[in-house]
Design an enzyme around this catalytic site. Structure first.
Site, mmCIF file in Angstrom:
data_model
loop_
_atom_site.group_PDB
_atom_site.id
_atom_site.type_symbol
_atom_site.label_atom_id
_atom_site.label_comp_id
_atom_site.label_asym_id
_atom_site.label_seq_id
_atom_site.Cartn_x
_atom_site.Cartn_y
_atom_site.Cartn_z
ATOM 1 N N LEU A 137 -15.481 -5.017 -25.026
ATOM 2 C CA LEU A 137 -15.253 -6.482 -25.356
ATOM 3 C C LEU A 137 -14.747 -7.257 -24.417
ATOM 4 O O LEU A 137 -14.872 -8.573 -24.505
ATOM 5 C CB LEU A 137 -14.950 -6.639 -26.863
ATOM 6 C CG LEU A 137 -15.958 -6.026 -27.845
ATOM 7 C CD1 LEU A 137 -15.251 -6.402 -29.254
ATOM 8 C CD2 LEU A 137 -17.208 -6.731 -27.825
ATOM 9 N N HIS A 161 -26.814 -4.228 -23.782
ATOM 10 C CA HIS A 161 -26.535 -5.526 -24.512
ATOM 11 C C HIS A 161 -27.866 -5.376 -25.846
ATOM 12 O O HIS A 161 -28.841 -5.123 -25.635
ATOM 13 C CB HIS A 161 -26.947 -6.627 -23.784
ATOM 14 C CG HIS A 161 -26.861 -8.004 -24.523
ATOM 15 N ND1 HIS A 161 -25.638 -8.837 -24.405
ATOM 16 C CD2 HIS A 161 -27.673 -8.984 -25.157
ATOM 17 C CE1 HIS A 161 -25.563 -9.654 -25.348
ATOM 18 N NE2 HIS A 161 -26.770 -10.029 -25.500
ATOM 19 N N GLU A 166 -30.813 2.058 -28.984
ATOM 20 C CA GLU A 166 -29.893 2.195 -27.987
ATOM 21 C C GLU A 166 -29.689 3.733 -27.985
ATOM 22 O O GLU A 166 -29.605 4.326 -26.817
ATOM 23 C CB GLU A 166 -28.453 1.388 -28.476
ATOM 24 C CG GLU A 166 -28.525 -0.006 -28.188
ATOM 25 C CD GLU A 166 -27.418 -0.643 -28.451
ATOM 26 O OE1 GLU A 166 -27.090 -1.588 -28.147
ATOM 27 O OE2 GLU A 166 -26.708 -0.104 -29.466
ATOM 28 N N SER A 177 -20.573 4.797 -31.344
ATOM 29 C CA SER A 177 -21.481 5.774 -31.535
ATOM 30 C C SER A 177 -22.417 5.785 -30.282
ATOM 31 O O SER A 177 -23.149 6.960 -30.011
ATOM 32 C CB SER A 177 -22.521 5.091 -32.738
ATOM 33 O OG SER A 177 -23.289 3.790 -32.040
HETATM 34 C C1 GRF Z 1 -23.835 -1.593 -29.152
HETATM 35 O O1 GRF Z 1 -24.761 -2.375 -30.167
HETATM 36 C C2 GRF Z 1 -23.975 -2.391 -27.872
HETATM 37 O O2 GRF Z 1 -25.144 -2.851 -27.535
HETATM 38 C C3 GRF Z 1 -22.986 -3.442 -27.914
HETATM 39 O O3 GRF Z 1 -21.906 -3.148 -28.842
HETATM 40 C C4 GRF Z 1 -22.471 -2.090 -29.553
HETATM 41 C C5 GRF Z 1 -21.666 -0.878 -29.530
HETATM 42 O O4 GRF Z 1 -21.807 -0.080 -30.747
HETATM 43 N N1 GRF Z 1 -22.715 -3.977 -26.255
HETATM 44 P P1 GRF Z 1 -21.052 1.166 -30.798
HETATM 45 O O5 GRF Z 1 -19.606 1.062 -30.799
HETATM 46 O O6 GRF Z 1 -21.701 2.272 -29.673
HETATM 47 O O7 GRF Z 1 -21.669 1.940 -32.101
#
Ligand code: GRF
Length: 196
Positions: free
Chosen positions: A91, A110, A180, A19
């Site tokens: 990850l 983060h 975010e 996302s």
């Molecule tokens: C986010 O919450 C980011 O902070 C973490 O992983 C998540 C990724 O979410 N590192 P998405 O795949 O962008 O929805």
């Protein structure tokens, strides 16, 4: 017509839904000097891969052994001129040689207020669960440079949200994601434009 040579090529690394990647792609779609050139994922079936396809952005699925060999994928990044790497829910820890190849040019997000709730095992819902378990009154997001010490690179931007007693992993994660999506693309733009 835009001259491609004026565009700074950026790679987004992501392992999940994507996302954040989607918001970043949308933000830079018509940007005069920044281009999302490549999506990198360790999972062929990750949501972010479908997002890359839908947006006609090249993607690369990295394979574990080769990735951790360090600079094995470097030629694939340099060939397309990647200058910045954005980690949006990627990850795997980056190998040191990759970090050294992009000094101060790798940005991570983060889902908490570092230095709290960072480090090994602190990703995704584990972060939110730890915050709820500790009955924290606030959480938030941290956007930071990536250096060789996990989750400890120089902080670029932080903003907080309230954690209420009734919050669950789902509601807290939604609050953090909203922050975010609101801030990450703009902070990336500011940092890259400053570094140009
Ligand atoms: C986010 O919450 C980011 O902070 C973490 O992983 C998540 C990724 O979410 N590192 P998405 O795949 O962008 O929805």
């Amino acid at each position: 017509m835009r001259n491609n040579q004026q565009l700074t090529p950026v790679a987004i690394f992501a392992s999940g839904k994507g996302s954040n990647a989607a918001k970043i792609i949308a933000h830079f779609q018509h940007h005069p000097s920044i281009k999302i050139q490549l999506i990198v994922s360790n999972k062929a079936d990750a949501g972010v891969v479908a997002i890359a396809q839908a947006n006609h952005i090249a993607y690369l699925i990295v394979e574990k052994e080769k990735f951790f060999r360090g600079d094995a994928y470097l030629p694939q990044f340099t060939r397309v001129g990647i200058q910045w790497i954005i980690l949006a829910g990627f990850l795997w820890k980056l190998p040191v040689s990759l970090i050294r190849a992009f000094p101060d040019k790798i940005i991570n997000i983060h889902p908490a207020l570092l230095p709290k709730y960072g480090g090994k095992g602190m990703y995704g819902d584990f972060v939110h669960q730890a915050i709820l378990d500790a009955r924290e009154k606030e959480s938030g997001i941290t956007i930071h440079y990536v250096d060789e010490v996990y989750d400890q690179g120089k902080i670029i931007f932080q903003t907080a949200c309230v954690v209420e007693e009734k919050d669950t992993i789902t509601t807290l994660s939604a609050k953090v994601h909203a922050l975010e999506h609101m801030h990450f693309p703009e902070v990336i733009e500011q940092v890259i434009m400053k570094g140009k």
